[in-house]
Structure formats: structure tokens, C-alpha cells
Design a protein around this motif. Structure first.
Motif, PDB file in Angstrom:
ATOM      1  N   HIS A   1     -36.754 160.005  66.160  1.00  0.00           N
ATOM      2  CA  HIS A   1     -35.588 160.845  66.458  1.00  0.00           C
ATOM      3  C   HIS A   1     -34.340 160.221  65.844  1.00  0.00           C
ATOM      4  O   HIS A   1     -34.321 159.034  65.507  1.00  0.00           O
ATOM      5  CB  HIS A   1     -35.401 161.015  67.976  1.00  0.00           C
ATOM      6  CG  HIS A   1     -35.035 159.734  68.674  1.00  0.00           C
ATOM      7  ND1 HIS A   1     -35.984 158.842  69.141  1.00  0.00           N
ATOM      8  CD2 HIS A   1     -33.817 159.179  68.972  1.00  0.00           C
ATOM      9  CE1 HIS A   1     -35.380 157.807  69.703  1.00  0.00           C
ATOM     10  NE2 HIS A   1     -34.060 157.983  69.619  1.00  0.00           N
TER      11      HIS A   1
ATOM     12  N   GLY B   1     -40.429 165.419  56.934  1.00  0.00           N
ATOM     13  CA  GLY B   1     -40.412 165.616  58.380  1.00  0.00           C
ATOM     14  C   GLY B   1     -41.786 165.902  58.940  1.00  0.00           C
ATOM     15  O   GLY B   1     -42.148 165.415  60.021  1.00  0.00           O
ATOM     16  N   ALA B   2     -42.569 166.695  58.210  1.00  0.00           N
ATOM     17  CA  ALA B   2     -43.921 166.991  58.677  1.00  0.00           C
ATOM     18  C   ALA B   2     -44.759 165.729  58.732  1.00  0.00           C
ATOM     19  O   ALA B   2     -45.584 165.542  59.653  1.00  0.00           O
ATOM     20  CB  ALA B   2     -44.562 168.028  57.754  1.00  0.00           C
TER      21      ALA B   2
ATOM     22  N   ASN C   1     -39.108 166.211  62.600  1.00  0.00           N
ATOM     23  CA  ASN C   1     -40.307 166.999  62.300  1.00  0.00           C
ATOM     24  C   ASN C   1     -39.971 167.986  61.191  1.00  0.00           C
ATOM     25  O   ASN C   1     -38.835 168.025  60.697  1.00  0.00           O
ATOM     26  CB  ASN C   1     -40.836 167.712  63.555  1.00  0.00           C
ATOM     27  CG  ASN C   1     -39.767 168.548  64.237  1.00  0.00           C
ATOM     28  OD1 ASN C   1     -39.035 169.287  63.596  1.00  0.00           O
ATOM     29  ND2 ASN C   1     -39.665 168.402  65.567  1.00  0.00           N
ATOM     30  N   GLN C   2     -40.927 168.793  60.829  1.00  0.00           N
ATOM     31  CA  GLN C   2     -40.721 169.688  59.687  1.00  0.00           C
ATOM     32  C   GLN C   2     -39.636 170.720  59.962  1.00  0.00           C
ATOM     33  O   GLN C   2     -38.829 171.030  59.083  1.00  0.00           O
ATOM     34  CB  GLN C   2     -42.037 170.388  59.336  1.00  0.00           C
ATOM     35  CG  GLN C   2     -41.941 171.257  58.080  1.00  0.00           C
ATOM     36  CD  GLN C   2     -43.288 171.837  57.684  1.00  0.00           C
ATOM     37  OE1 GLN C   2     -44.245 171.779  58.453  1.00  0.00           O
ATOM     38  NE2 GLN C   2     -43.374 172.386  56.476  1.00  0.00           N
TER      39      GLN C   2
ATOM     40  N   SER D   1     -36.978 170.511  62.063  1.00  0.00           N
ATOM     41  CA  SER D   1     -35.628 169.944  62.129  1.00  0.00           C
ATOM     42  C   SER D   1     -35.156 169.448  60.763  1.00  0.00           C
ATOM     43  O   SER D   1     -34.016 169.698  60.358  1.00  0.00           O
ATOM     44  CB  SER D   1     -35.579 168.807  63.150  1.00  0.00           C
ATOM     45  OG  SER D   1     -36.437 167.748  62.771  1.00  0.00           O
ATOM     46  N   THR D   2     -36.015 168.756  60.029  1.00  0.00           N
ATOM     47  CA  THR D   2     -35.570 168.177  58.758  1.00  0.00           C
ATOM     48  C   THR D   2     -35.265 169.250  57.720  1.00  0.00           C
ATOM     49  O   THR D   2     -34.489 169.003  56.786  1.00  0.00           O
ATOM     50  CB  THR D   2     -36.635 167.213  58.195  1.00  0.00           C
ATOM     51  OG1 THR D   2     -37.906 167.895  58.115  1.00  0.00           O
ATOM     52  CG2 THR D   2     -36.778 165.990  59.092  1.00  0.00           C
TER      53      THR D   2
ATOM     54  N   PRO E   1     -35.250 165.633  67.010  1.00  0.00           N
ATOM     55  CA  PRO E   1     -36.559 165.059  66.693  1.00  0.00           C
ATOM     56  C   PRO E   1     -36.821 165.179  65.193  1.00  0.00           C
ATOM     57  O   PRO E   1     -36.364 166.118  64.541  1.00  0.00           O
ATOM     58  CB  PRO E   1     -37.523 165.924  67.507  1.00  0.00           C
ATOM     59  CG  PRO E   1     -36.829 167.243  67.628  1.00  0.00           C
ATOM     60  CD  PRO E   1     -35.352 166.931  67.707  1.00  0.00           C
TER      61      PRO E   1
ATOM     62  N   ALA F   1     -43.604 163.522  61.763  1.00  0.00           N
ATOM     63  CA  ALA F   1     -43.644 164.137  63.085  1.00  0.00           C
ATOM     64  C   ALA F   1     -44.584 163.385  64.030  1.00  0.00           C
ATOM     65  O   ALA F   1     -44.288 163.224  65.221  1.00  0.00           O
ATOM     66  CB  ALA F   1     -44.064 165.601  62.966  1.00  0.00           C
ATOM     67  N   LYS F   2     -45.692 162.910  63.506  1.00  0.00           N
ATOM     68  CA  LYS F   2     -46.670 162.234  64.365  1.00  0.00           C
ATOM     69  C   LYS F   2     -46.191 160.882  64.862  1.00  0.00           C
ATOM     70  O   LYS F   2     -46.763 160.316  65.799  1.00  0.00           O
ATOM     71  CB  LYS F   2     -47.986 162.067  63.601  1.00  0.00           C
ATOM     72  CG  LYS F   2     -47.880 161.298  62.300  1.00  0.00           C
ATOM     73  CD  LYS F   2     -49.225 161.219  61.613  1.00  0.00           C
ATOM     74  CE  LYS F   2     -49.138 160.477  60.275  1.00  0.00           C
ATOM     75  NZ  LYS F   2     -48.355 161.266  59.282  1.00  0.00           N
TER      76      LYS F   2
ATOM     77  N   ASN G   1     -43.256 160.354  66.238  1.00  0.00           N
ATOM     78  CA  ASN G   1     -42.359 160.569  67.383  1.00  0.00           C
ATOM     79  C   ASN G   1     -41.009 159.868  67.169  1.00  0.00           C
ATOM     80  O   ASN G   1     -40.543 159.098  68.013  1.00  0.00           O
ATOM     81  CB  ASN G   1     -43.014 160.081  68.681  1.00  0.00           C
ATOM     82  CG  ASN G   1     -42.285 160.605  69.913  1.00  0.00           C
ATOM     83  OD1 ASN G   1     -41.575 161.617  69.844  1.00  0.00           O
ATOM     84  ND2 ASN G   1     -42.457 159.919  71.029  1.00  0.00           N
TER      85      ASN G   1
ATOM     86  N   CYS H   1     -45.022 158.723  53.597  1.00  0.00           N
ATOM     87  CA  CYS H   1     -44.150 159.870  53.847  1.00  0.00           C
ATOM     88  C   CYS H   1     -43.000 159.980  52.845  1.00  0.00           C
ATOM     89  O   CYS H   1     -42.265 160.976  52.855  1.00  0.00           O
ATOM     90  CB  CYS H   1     -43.568 159.798  55.260  1.00  0.00           C
ATOM     91  SG  CYS H   1     -44.815 159.887  56.566  1.00  0.00           S
TER      92      CYS H   1
END
Length: 347
Positions: free
Chosen positions: A305, A296-297, A229-230, A232-233, A227, A300-301, A303, A280
């Protein structure tokens, strides 16, 4: 019969021995020098923190490794091409004329009218010269694997198409296949030059198609979805983008073979673009390295992947054995076709 086969093959054999000796000398002279340089640099890494890049001396040592790799990069490409080309040359100059030239000139009639049977005549040629072809490929492959060992350690990549095909045991299967292919085509076409041309065309096609379509599917690969997001990235290695899509460089186990890495997608499976999320990616136009955690943060919203598919390092030797076995089986089938044709011709 063995003496006759040697008399017919001695010119090709002597030429091959001279070229093989020259290649072996080149491998040994340049390889010993490279191994010495690599061992000297690796000895310096025995000092704590000497190769972790945390000090100026460590960074200088890393630059030495990079220089060693760059200086031998053109040579390794040339030598890999040589090892891959040898099975093709065996099929062209040893396999295709082996029977095709005798059928073309009519000298087979003299051999077939002697006390030696046609199947024995064919078996002596196939086994004797086929063994020489496999032995030649084995020696070159061993020399190439030893010579390139330091460079393979530096890059950590044994999976590139030319690298995999020129190391360890796979060249033996290629040599057996190319020799049997050339012999079979010479036998069926009864013309040497067309058999040589078709042997080359088929071998080139095999070298292109096998790495792309067959090798990745011989064993089940591993697929992992991350996914965006903060969390994972912050573990990703980088970001690459274009006008149509963008990729994060996803982590894979050491020594793994990355076979597929599609671009970032949304929950519906559609590829997204950087332009879809301009807020972003504010730092991409500035020239500084982007903050992947911040990106990533922000994403994240949405969704999103990204998926990565790879073969782990433990698959290397099983794939080597499987691919070699496939080509040995094909060589056996082609040899069987030769014996079938000879017996049918006899009847």
C-alpha cells in the motif's frame, strides 16, 4: 508629536516610496504584457478541442503555454523573494532603529521630558510607522498576486513556500510582526545594529520553520491509503524508484497541497524496494514508460500500500487567515511588551 515622528521618519519614508513606486511600475509594465499574452492564448482555447492536446494545433498551443511559463519563471522567483524580503527590511530599517537609535544616542531623554507622555510617544511611533509598514506590504502583495495570476493558473500550485508567503494577505501579517519585532529588540537591547541583526535572523528562521512545522498542522489534513493492485495503479500518474524505495505518484484533488507521500510499504509498515520484486519491474531498464497496470497486477499478491496526505484546495484561504492572524497576534504581543517596558521604565 506626530510632526516630530514624521520628521524623524521622513528619510526612510521617502526612500520607501521611491522604491515602492519603482517596483509598482515594473509590476505593471511586465504584468500587462504577460496578461495580454495569456489572454490571447486562452482565447484560442474557446475553440472545441483546442487545448486538450488531441491535435497538432492543440499541442502547439500547449507548447505556447509552457513557453510563457518558462520565460517568466526566473522573474517570478525574484519578485516573490522581493515581496518576502520587504517585511524583513521593514523590521531591520524601520523597526530596529525606531526606539533603539534614540536610546543609543540619548535623544529619548529630551522627548520624555516634554509634556507628551512616554506611552503616547511610543503609541504615535508604533501606530503611524506600523500602519505604513502594513500598507507597503499590502500594496506589494496585491501587485504580486495580480502579476502572477496567469502563471499560478498554469501551474495550479499556490502552496509552495515562497508562493504562499508572497500572495494575498499573509505578507501583511509578516510586515506587522517584523516591524514589531525590530522595535521591541531595539527597545530592549538599546543598540541598533544588534537589534537589526537579530531581527533578520529571527525572520529568516520564521520563513524556514513556519511552512515546514506550523502551516501544515493549522488545519486537519486528509490522509488516503491506496492498495497496490491493477485497478489502483491504472489511476496513478507515474512511478519513481531508487535503490532504497519506490513511489507511485498518487492522485490528489485539483489544487490540493500534498504534504506527505511516504514510499510503498508492506502490510507490516516496512518500506519495500524495487529489488524485492524483480519480476514485477521488467520494463524499467528498457527506457520505455512502465505499464503501471501490469506492475500493479504483479504486486497485488504482496499486499502493498501507499499513503498520501494533503490539504484540499478549500483550505487555502482559511490557512491564509489563520497564519496572518497568528503573526498579527505576535505583533500585538510584542507591542504590548514595548508599552510594558516603557511604563516599567517610567516607574
Amino acid at each position: 508629536m506626530i510632526w516630530v515622528a514624521w520628521r524623524q521618519f521622513r528619510a526612510q519614508a521617502l526612500t520607501g516610496l521611491v522604491l515602492l513606486a519603482a517596483a509598482a511600475i515594473f509590476f505593471l509594465v511586465t504584468g500587462l504584457r504577460m496578461h495580454h499574452s495569456y489572454a490571447a492564448d486562452m482565447a484560442a482555447c474557446a475553440v472545441p478541442n483546442a487545448c486538450d492536446g488531441s491535435t497538432p494545433a492543440a499541442r502547439a498551443l500547449g507548447a505556447q503555454f509552457s513557453q510563457l511559463q518558462r520565460s517568466y519563471e526566473p522573474m517570478i522567483q525574484l519578485l516573490q523573494l522581493l515581496v518576502i524580503a520587504v517585511p524583513a527590511l521593514v523590521g531591520i530599517f524601520w523597526g530596529a532603529p525606531l526606539i533603539g537609535r534614540e536610546l543609543e544616542t540619548g535623544t529619548h531623554q529630551l522627548a520624555w521630558n516634554q509634556t507628551v507622555t512616554r506611552t503616547r510617544w511610543l503609541a504615535v511611533k508604533l501606530i503611524g510607522i506600523g500602519a505604513a509598514a502594513i500598507a507597503t506590504a499590502a500594496l506589494l502583495s496585491w501587485l504580486m498576486t495580480w502579476w502572477a495570476g496567469p502563471l499560478d493558473d498554469l501551474t495550479g500550485d499556490r502552496w509552495a513556500a515562497m508562493t504562499f508567503a508572497s500572495r494575498d494577505i499573509v505578507p501583511l501579517g509578516y510586515a506587522a510582526f517584523a516591524f514589531a519585532l525590530g522595535t521591541t529588540l531595539g527597545l530592549l537591547l538599546r543598540r541598533t545594529l544588534p537589534a537589526m541583526a537579530i531581527t533578520l535572523a529571527v525572520f529568516v528562521a520564521v520563513q524556514i520553520l513556519v511552512p515546514a512545522l506550523i502551516r501544515p498542522h493549522l488545519l486537519p489534513s486528509t490522509t488516503t491509503t491506496f492498495p497496490i493492485n491493477q485497478v489502483s495503479t491504472s489511476q496513478f500518474h507515474g512511478l519513481r524508484g531508487s535503490q532504497t524505495d519506490f513511489h507511485f505518484d498518487l492522485p490528489t484533488p485539483p489544487g490540493a497541497w500534498l504534504t506527505s507521500q511516504p514510499p510503498v510499504q508492506n502490510s507490516s509498515g516496512q518500506v519495500v524496494r524495487i529489488d524485492d520484486y524483480p519480476d514485477c519491474f521488467p520494463s524499467l531498464n528498457g527506457g520505455d514508460d512502465p505499464d503501471l497496470g501490469q506492475i500493479g497486477a504483479c504486486l497485488a499478491k504482496a499486499n502493498l500500500h501507499e499513503t498520501v496526505t494533503y490539504h484540499p484546495a478549500s483550505h487555502y484561504w482559511p490557512l491564509q487567515w489563520m497564519e496572518t492572524g497568528i503573526f498579527l497576534a505576535l505583533a500585538g504581543a510584542l507591542a504590548g511588551t514595548c508599552f510594558w517596558w516603557i511604563r516599567r521604565r517610567q516607574n
